[in-house]
Design an enzyme around this catalytic site. Structure first.
Site, PDB file in Angstrom:
ATOM      1  N   THR A 129       0.814  -1.219   0.000  1.00 10.47           N
ATOM      2  CA  THR A 129       0.000   0.000   0.000  1.00 10.47           C
ATOM      3  C   THR A 129       0.847   1.268   0.000  1.00 10.47           C
ATOM      4  OG1 THR A 129      -1.778  -1.127   1.165  1.00 10.47           O
ATOM      5  CG2 THR A 129      -1.731   1.273   1.355  1.00 10.47           C
ATOM      6  N   SER A 145      -6.583   0.446  -2.655  1.00  7.55           N
ATOM      7  CA  SER A 145      -7.427  -0.522  -3.351  1.00  7.55           C
ATOM      8  C   SER A 145      -6.913  -0.788  -4.766  1.00  7.55           C
ATOM      9  CB  SER A 145      -8.873  -0.009  -3.408  1.00  7.55           C
ATOM     10  OG  SER A 145      -9.406   0.043  -2.112  1.00  7.55           O
ATOM     11  N   GLY A 195       2.868  -2.528   8.350  1.00  6.80           N
ATOM     12  CA  GLY A 195       3.164  -3.154   9.643  1.00  6.80           C
ATOM     13  C   GLY A 195       4.624  -3.571   9.700  1.00  6.80           C
ATOM     14  N   ARG A 202     -25.754 -10.777  34.855  1.00  5.21           N
ATOM     15  CA  ARG A 202     -26.159  -9.413  35.158  1.00  5.21           C
ATOM     16  C   ARG A 202     -27.671  -9.360  35.346  1.00  5.21           C
ATOM     17  NH1 ARG A 202     -24.457  -4.441  36.980  1.00  5.21           N
ATOM     18  NH2 ARG A 202     -25.705  -2.776  36.067  1.00  5.21           N
ATOM     19  N   GLY A 239     -21.522   0.074  30.930  1.00  4.39           N
ATOM     20  CA  GLY A 239     -20.294   0.703  31.425  1.00  4.39           C
ATOM     21  C   GLY A 239     -19.173  -0.307  31.598  1.00  4.39           C
ATOM     22  N   THR A 295     -11.177  -2.727   6.522  1.00  3.46           N
ATOM     23  CA  THR A 295     -10.576  -2.004   5.381  1.00  3.46           C
ATOM     24  C   THR A 295      -9.175  -2.460   5.014  1.00  3.46           C
ATOM     25  OG1 THR A 295      -9.962  -0.156   6.855  1.00  3.46           O
ATOM     26  CG2 THR A 295     -12.005   0.049   5.627  1.00  3.46           C
ATOM     27  N   GLU A 339      -6.202  -5.433   4.117  1.00  4.55           N
ATOM     28  CA  GLU A 339      -6.257  -6.662   3.298  1.00  4.55           C
ATOM     29  C   GLU A 339      -7.451  -6.627   2.343  1.00  4.55           C
ATOM     30  OE1 GLU A 339      -4.448  -9.550   2.765  1.00  4.55           O
ATOM     31  OE2 GLU A 339      -2.826  -8.440   3.702  1.00  4.55           O
ATOM     32  N   ASP A 343     -10.331  -3.425   1.013  1.00 11.02           N
ATOM     33  CA  ASP A 343     -11.497  -2.697   1.526  1.00 11.02           C
ATOM     34  C   ASP A 343     -12.760  -3.528   1.267  1.00 11.02           C
ATOM     35  OD1 ASP A 343     -12.786   0.122   2.202  1.00 11.02           O
ATOM     36  OD2 ASP A 343     -13.883  -0.748   0.512  1.00 11.02           O
TER      37      ASP A 343
END
Lengths: 679, 679
Positions: free
Chosen positions: B170, B176, B209, B347, B440, B461, B463, B465
């Site tokens: 990229t 893309s 990365g 809960r 919360g 998005t 690998e 979009d």
């Protein structure tokens, strides 16, 4: 608390300037720069609403202040310290005092206080929440639940930040069902003190903004236990008490144990924490005693007999927080959409067939338009509804006590609950879609969207869980705001509905003039008139609401006739009930949009607003088309026309996109994003 | 590359154990602990799929390792350093070598490599991405685009982490549309080197990365420019090159400028960065030359004549990354849903009518069931489809080169694209809903959901979009996987569709046996048979797909008949096209679920899977009911039955909820969340 409502509403834009030159009606995409700027101004004037002067005040404050944007490199401690600094800095400039009556030391302009808090959302949602806790929630409790002794003692210090407060309502075990809070406040007539105590682990106050570090005092909601002479001390329901929790050095006071909620999904600048009380004694005068008091001997006294009504009356005065949260979510969603729209207008990807060197701007793809434009249209709709809600809140809370109107208050609360859920879900969704529309760039904090996404997430569940609030709207509508239904269990409420006269379930809301006129001018058979007819649009929304309310009531009644377990009856109808709440709010939102168009003096702005309103309506219909078809409110042919209509409206509005998002009036200094340079 | 497919697929659970005692068929909610545990085991056996041994290996590795969960208190540098440590620690244990052929130094099990990476998603998505970049993307480029000289030199070091790589595809300007990347690699015959260069600001490699800190070498995608003797050097399209970027001390090499993408919406442990090249020279052998080579004199040579086909063939070998991302998103979504389901089961909020001391478990509210159960059912469906996809990828990539089948490869790529979009959108949505369902508590990082939410966001998005991938599926289907349509502009593609023979647009997929049998046993008129009939369910999904493909093709052709601008034609139909891609994937997902039920040996597990499949189908129908009604594939009466059916199925599955989520087999050590103690 009554104040002049004139000053903040005064227009700041010269009305002459807002007249249209003939040549920009209707607006086209070949406007000159000046014409476009005028159109932006005119749209912004309408969106800004009555407190446009407050918005302009905030815009001036933000001038040159990109440094107010969140800084992800700060540690938690640094981020929190910075929020406090920024609050101190902004406090003096109209963000703090408006929410307090002038006789208490404020400037007495509820609407301005909400609008100012909302504007902070354009800068940093942590700042908005931190300010909202101090001046809105803690300050609001003092202002609305306290009496002269509290106003005299706390209001000025709260405004000036000489006193930092927190709002200790939610507990680990109870968030939505606050009537069942476990913290106790037991009156001790011997010492004339209340003893604040957390009897169980789940009684721990939790998620409390300010409790981790900064707050020195808490507005604590607790079950009051007291009895007069010879009377067994008994529970009187939840009341609010001012409880000091820290000394000036930040150490927990005796009996108080605070702790830190630590890292969260966002809102790094807000120090959320927990508080446990071990028989903490506070003087009797710390009870916020506007709606109930305890005499020296322990006798309990309240002007409101019914404990449920008393509790909900107290709660009702606190809706400013909810209204502020909805307003701010609106601002955050608009900012995200504006960032995505701008990026989409410069980002190019994949070649045009006849121009291989020039890739297509992604905003020109229908798929991308369909992602963003309907959300932008809905943001317009919500902003107009939000402005009306703020105005109504201002009016109701500015009334002299004698003029107060319980019915009007209940409707306001219901509208606030509905819009809070509708607006925060919309904001959360819009921000997700905006991030995604910006791809990898959207994921970098430098471009803000990922930070806004983390911050906004909790807005759908704090200040009232959205599902619970949506259900509340439906319950109020179905019981026609009857007294004494608040606080009923689900099953008890079903029994009440079953006992009602058969014909009162559809609430007869006062229909505003413009809506009445439009309805009268449109065909009762919605299929026979054009779908761009405003009266037809309103009729479709109204018919859907009426249909759902009527059938839900029938269903609840029939089921009780059969001797079923009332809770089971309630539960089986819960999806129906939630839908009632949602469609009612959507109808209110549409009518606010219609009103805004009616009130707009600028022809070109009104025309553009009309198109935006059409897109809001078409995409709302498209989103719920299964229902409209299943209940034969729309024909198959019309359904197909709606789908085509969304596409066409997206294409019609595309040339105006920049105008439409610029009209939000978000300060340029807060729209910083490197991706907008790179494309 | 062909490997034995037997060893990793061997069952680790004794088949005898999986037989049902008669008394737990059908499953009920009063199972004994042992019976429930057996049912969980049997369901997990089916979900684990062929690489269940790999899953068990990962589970053993995770035993006692809650320390692998993300730690939000780490600084960016600390988080990144920790990821590298964890990778080194896990590398030796089966996570790294499986993706490489045994003759290259790996263990040669593609399916195991994907499954292992997926399992990392249960621990920390940063770890999965970091490992995916090193072994999947960088390693995958070496393995699949390189030849013996690259395998010999890099594979072992890549597995061992003696070489840290990144995958530099990229660019700032192109994500893309990777065919339009701007980075150049110009061959210099005098020195036998390639010159890697970033000619424009938008040619900068971005979001890579590993590029910010750890990678010392990059697999760089660049436009190859070369010419033979007497030939003008010309562009040969995008190729991949191994480019050293840092020295052992972490300094940029001459001509290389790296920078840091900084803070992101999540994935704190991944050091995403940017790379700019200023005429960086690399030796000729650094071209990954499996599909194209440059001779010493600059002559370009490739076995694949057509440049488009060459490019997409190269890209096609890299789909492991996409498949891994989809698989991991599935894991993250399941974990979030399991956390929310467990919290919802303890809960309590609001009192039961007849039991004021015992509030109702929120999971018993229909509204809460409707939030979580359909998403859990869809997660089951997606997991079965994912397992099939992994298996097909394994088979295709394990084939001897002579057996390779272009059509099968194209279908695999299309299925991977579709499922990546479908699964990551589902995961992102599920995680949002799960966070919200925990209020919360869900917003606190200590309970993991907010961290997972931040980490997963970019999966929709990166690998590929999701919108672009969904469109890709539709384009492939509409052109019946025709050669030479890849790389066509939108308008060019429309022209191609218009030129196709009229009757080939609906692709004749090979129908699997179980589907064929079910279709034959069901009524062609879907309204006439029961909606729980599996054949009818498949028929509805197939009819929808056929209808949409057919009408979309007609629309594209009619429009070109009228001599319109082909791009405009494409763009006006884009929403239609996107829908084709989505419904096709959903049909594939359903059929994988049906196959899994068919293959399930345990009667009680199969019965429960059947109910879960019903819920998946009913809620998928409900989500798209407007379409089914508008196109008269479903009657109004049936539409109402679908809505009721979702409610009923939620209530039927509620008693099995714990069983259903436990069957995901997420290690308990990774399900740590204080809210599960507090309730």
């Amino acid at each position: 608390m009554a104040t002049s409502t004139e000053s903040p509403a005064g227009p700041t834009v010269d009305r002459e300037v807002r007249d249209d030159p003939e040549n920009i009606t209707p607006p086209t995409d070949d406007l000159s720069d000046d014409e476009r700027a005028l159109l932006v101004d005119n749209l912004r004037y309408e969106l800004d609403g009555r407190w446009r002067a407050t918005r302009d005040m905030a815009r001036e404050k933000f001038a040159g202040r990109s440094d107010l944007l969140p800084d992800p490199s700060l540690t938690l401690d640094q981020a929190r310290a910075r929020m406090l600094e920024e609050m101190r800095e902004l406090g003096g400039s109209g963000f703090s005092a408006a929410g307090f009556a002038s006789e208490h030391g404020g400037t007495g302009d509820v609407g301005a206080s909400i609008t100012a808090i909302e504007m902070l959302g354009y800068a940093d949602l942590s700042l908005m929440v931190k300010a909202g806790v101090q001046w809105g929630l803690f300050g609001g409790a003092i202002e609305n639940l306290g009496t002269a002794r509290h106003h005299d003692r706390y209001v000025t210090d709260t405004i000036n930040l000489d006193l930092l407060g927190c709002f200790a309502m939610t507990e680990t075990g109870h968030g939505s069902n606050v009537q069942a809070l476990e913290t106790t406040a037991t009156y001790d007539p011997d010492t004339r003190e209340f003893v604040i105590h957390s009897p169980t682990p789940s009684a721990r106050k939790d998620y409390i903004g300010g409790a981790a570090q900064h707050a020195t005092v808490a507005a604590v909601f607790a079950q009051l236990i007291t009895g007069g002479p010879g009377e067994e001390p008994t529970g009187r329901g939840v009341h609010c008490f001012v409880v000091p929790i820290r000394d000036a050095e930040g150490n927990d006071l005796p009996g108080v144990t605070t702790s830190d909620c630590g890292y969260k999904g966002g809102l790094a600048g807000v120090d959320n924490g927990r508080i446990v009380f071990d028989n903490v004694r506070i003087p009797a005068e710390n009870l916020l005693n506007r709606y109930a008091d305890v005499e020296a001997d322990g006798t309990y006294d309240s002007p409101i007999e019914n404990p449920n009504r008393r509790f909900f009356t107290m709660l009702g005065t606190l809706i400013r927080g909810r209204v502020s949260v909805a307003a701010t979510a609106g601002a955050a969603g608009r900012k995200a959409l504006a960032l995505a729209a701008r990026y989409g207008s410069i980002r190019r990807q994949f070649e045009a067939p006849d121009d291989e060197d020039n890739e297509i701007v992604v905003m020109d793809y229908l798929g991308h338009q369909r992602k963003l434009l309907p959300l932008i249209a809905k943001s317009y709709a919500i902003m107009f509804a939000q402005n009306e809600l703020t105005e109504e809140l201002h009016e109701v809370q500015s009334m002299a006590p004698d003029d107060s109107d319980a019915g009007r208050q209940r409707e306001l609360e219901s509208a606030a609950a509905g819009l809070k859920a509708y607006a925060t879900w919309h904001a959360s969704h819009s921000i997700n879609v905006s991030r995604e529309a910006c791809g990898g760039a959207g994921y970098l904090d430098e471009n803000q969207l990922s930070i806004i996404r983390g911050d906004i997430d909790v807005f759908t569940t704090f200040e009232g869980d959205n599902t619970v609030l949506t259900q509340l709207v439906a319950k109020e509508v179905l019981s026609a705001y009857a007294d004494d239904v608040q606080g009923l269990s689900a099953g008890g409420w079903v029994k009440f509905i079953a006992s009602m006269a058969r014909d009162v379930v559809v609430e007869k809301t006062a229909v505003r003039q413009v809506v009445q006129t439009l309805l009268e001018g449109s065909d009762e058979d919605t299929e026979k008139s054009n779908l761009t007819d405003r009266g037809t649009q309103i009729r479709l929304f109204r018919n859907r609401e009426d249909h759902l309310v009527r059938t839900c009531a029938q269903r609840l009644r029939r089921a009780t006739d059969d001797d079923n377990d009332p809770f089971e009856v309630f539960n089986r109808a819960q999806d129906h009930l939630l839908k009632v709440g949602r469609v009612r709010t959507e109808r209110i939102v549409l009518e606010a949009f219609v009103q805004a168009i009616e009130d707009c003096d600028s022809r070109s702005a009104a025309e553009l607003l009309g198109k935006i309103c059409d897109l809001f309506v078409y995409s709302a219909l498209e989103d719920d088309m299964a229902w409209f078809l299943m209940h034969r409110h729309v024909s198959v042919e019309r359904a197909k026309a709606v789908r085509r209509g969304v596409n066409e409206l997206c294409q019609e509005l595309r040339p105006h996109l920049r105008t439409i998002v610029d009209a939000f009036g978000i300060p340029e200094e807060l729209m910083v994003a490197p991706m907008l340079q790179n494309g």
